[in-house]
Motif scaffolding. Sequence first.
Motif, PDB file in Angstrom:
ATOM      1  N   THR A   1     -18.143  56.354  20.263  1.00 33.80           N
ATOM      2  CA  THR A   1     -19.346  55.958  19.524  1.00 33.80           C
ATOM      3  C   THR A   1     -19.172  54.584  18.887  1.00 33.80           C
ATOM      4  N   LYS A   2     -18.089  54.412  18.151  1.00 27.58           N
ATOM      5  CA  LYS A   2     -17.866  53.151  17.428  1.00 27.58           C
ATOM      6  C   LYS A   2     -17.625  51.980  18.386  1.00 27.58           C
ATOM      7  N   LEU A   3     -16.808  52.198  19.399  1.00 29.37           N
ATOM      8  CA  LEU A   3     -16.529  51.119  20.348  1.00 29.37           C
ATOM      9  C   LEU A   3     -17.774  50.789  21.170  1.00 29.37           C
ATOM     10  N   GLY A   4     -18.575  51.790  21.488  1.00 28.19           N
ATOM     11  CA  GLY A   4     -19.836  51.555  22.192  1.00 28.19           C
ATOM     12  C   GLY A   4     -20.787  50.713  21.369  1.00 28.19           C
ATOM     13  N   GLU A   5     -20.858  50.998  20.057  1.00 25.19           N
ATOM     14  CA  GLU A   5     -21.701  50.190  19.161  1.00 25.19           C
ATOM     15  C   GLU A   5     -21.210  48.751  19.125  1.00 25.19           C
ATOM     16  N   MET A   6     -19.897  48.583  19.052  1.00 23.96           N
ATOM     17  CA  MET A   6     -19.335  47.227  19.019  1.00 23.96           C
ATOM     18  C   MET A   6     -19.615  46.496  20.330  1.00 23.96           C
ATOM     19  N   ALA A   7     -19.522  47.209  21.451  1.00 26.91           N
ATOM     20  CA  ALA A   7     -19.768  46.593  22.752  1.00 26.91           C
ATOM     21  C   ALA A   7     -21.228  46.164  22.883  1.00 26.91           C
ATOM     22  N   ASN A   8     -22.140  46.931  22.288  1.00 27.91           N
ATOM     23  CA  ASN A   8     -23.560  46.559  22.325  1.00 27.91           C
ATOM     24  C   ASN A   8     -23.850  45.317  21.491  1.00 27.91           C
ATOM     25  N   GLN A   9     -23.080  45.109  20.443  1.00 22.92           N
ATOM     26  CA  GLN A   9     -23.320  43.976  19.547  1.00 22.92           C
ATOM     27  C   GLN A   9     -22.574  42.721  19.973  1.00 22.92           C
ATOM     28  N   ASP A  10     -21.459  42.860  20.641  1.00 22.18           N
ATOM     29  CA  ASP A  10     -20.608  41.714  20.971  1.00 22.18           C
ATOM     30  C   ASP A  10     -20.357  41.662  22.483  1.00 22.18           C
ATOM     31  N   PRO A  11     -20.947  40.676  23.180  1.00 23.36           N
ATOM     32  CA  PRO A  11     -20.760  40.598  24.633  1.00 23.36           C
ATOM     33  C   PRO A  11     -19.303  40.366  25.044  1.00 23.36           C
ATOM     34  N   ASN A  12     -18.539  39.645  24.232  1.00 24.09           N
ATOM     35  CA  ASN A  12     -17.129  39.408  24.556  1.00 24.09           C
ATOM     36  C   ASN A  12     -16.344  40.722  24.519  1.00 24.09           C
ATOM     37  N   PHE A  13     -16.618  41.549  23.509  1.00 27.01           N
ATOM     38  CA  PHE A  13     -15.921  42.824  23.424  1.00 27.01           C
ATOM     39  C   PHE A  13     -16.403  43.762  24.535  1.00 27.01           C
ATOM     40  N   ARG A  14     -17.679  43.706  24.893  1.00 31.06           N
ATOM     41  CA  ARG A  14     -18.217  44.555  25.955  1.00 31.06           C
ATOM     42  C   ARG A  14     -17.447  44.330  27.258  1.00 31.06           C
ATOM     43  N   GLU A  15     -17.154  43.068  27.548  1.00 33.30           N
ATOM     44  CA  GLU A  15     -16.421  42.740  28.773  1.00 33.30           C
ATOM     45  C   GLU A  15     -15.047  43.408  28.777  1.00 33.30           C
ATOM     46  N   ARG A  16     -14.360  43.370  27.661  1.00 34.29           N
ATOM     47  CA  ARG A  16     -13.024  43.972  27.580  1.00 34.29           C
ATOM     48  C   ARG A  16     -13.096  45.505  27.533  1.00 34.29           C
ATOM     49  N   TYR A  17     -14.148  46.020  26.893  1.00 35.67           N
ATOM     50  CA  TYR A  17     -14.322  47.472  26.779  1.00 35.67           C
ATOM     51  C   TYR A  17     -14.623  48.097  28.148  1.00 35.67           C
ATOM     52  N   GLU A  18     -15.308  47.370  29.007  1.00 36.29           N
ATOM     53  CA  GLU A  18     -15.662  47.871  30.332  1.00 36.29           C
ATOM     54  C   GLU A  18     -14.615  47.550  31.392  1.00 36.29           C
ATOM     55  N   ASP A  19     -13.502  46.947  30.982  1.00 31.41           N
ATOM     56  CA  ASP A  19     -12.416  46.617  31.917  1.00 31.41           C
ATOM     57  C   ASP A  19     -11.874  47.899  32.551  1.00 31.41           C
ATOM     58  N   LYS A  20     -11.782  47.923  33.859  1.00 37.03           N
ATOM     59  CA  LYS A  20     -11.347  49.115  34.597  1.00 37.03           C
ATOM     60  C   LYS A  20      -9.862  49.409  34.405  1.00 37.03           C
ATOM     61  N   LYS A  21      -9.097  48.415  33.958  1.00 40.16           N
ATOM     62  CA  LYS A  21      -7.668  48.628  33.742  1.00 40.16           C
ATOM     63  C   LYS A  21      -7.400  49.396  32.445  1.00 40.16           C
ATOM     64  N   LYS A  22      -8.393  49.459  31.588  1.00 38.84           N
ATOM     65  CA  LYS A  22      -8.267  50.167  30.315  1.00 38.84           C
ATOM     66  C   LYS A  22      -9.032  51.483  30.411  1.00 38.84           C
ATOM     67  N   SER A  23      -8.533  52.494  29.703  1.00 36.43           N
ATOM     68  CA  SER A  23      -9.227  53.781  29.705  1.00 36.43           C
ATOM     69  C   SER A  23      -9.165  54.403  28.304  1.00 36.43           C
ATOM     70  N   MET A  24     -10.089  55.307  28.055  1.00 36.65           N
ATOM     71  CA  MET A  24     -10.108  55.974  26.755  1.00 36.65           C
ATOM     72  C   MET A  24      -8.864  56.857  26.598  1.00 36.65           C
ATOM     73  N   THR A  25      -8.391  57.443  27.685  1.00 38.33           N
ATOM     74  CA  THR A  25      -7.178  58.267  27.619  1.00 38.33           C
ATOM     75  C   THR A  25      -5.988  57.436  27.175  1.00 38.33           C
TER      76      THR A  25
END
Length: 129
Positions: free
Chosen positions: A9-33
């Motif tokens: 929830t929190k990271l999704g909100e941050m990704a919606n507000q910050d395009p730079n963070f969205r790019e890193r949050y959607e990186d396929k090399k990173k996972s929530m696990t």
Amino acid sequence: MTLQEYLETKLGEMANQDPNFRERYEDKKKSMTNCLCYVTQQARKQAIKGCAAISDEDVLQMAVHYYQEKDVNPTKDTPKAKVVAAPKTDEAPKEDKPQPVLIPKPQPKKTKKAKKVDNSLQLDLFGGM
């Protein structure tokens, strides 16, 4: 709410507000696990005798760090940890609410028994008037 739901929830909100963070949050090399493993490992480093209490803000900061840095990855030998979230109330958080000060109720004074005093040798100044 579980830790994973909270972070999503929190990271999704941050990704919606910050395009730079969205790019890193959607990186396929990173996972929530892996993010949860990283946060757990960081919490273990702060633990004293196997116990750590970490605020929601600190956990979120660790998760953001995981997604922002490219070279941050959890190690594979992470032991399982129990994550306990603080109970949430339906009320909005009250910031800087002064805490009530408990003043102890005054206790009734104990009366002391008067000691009998021998006044036979004491002179009376006003007795002769």
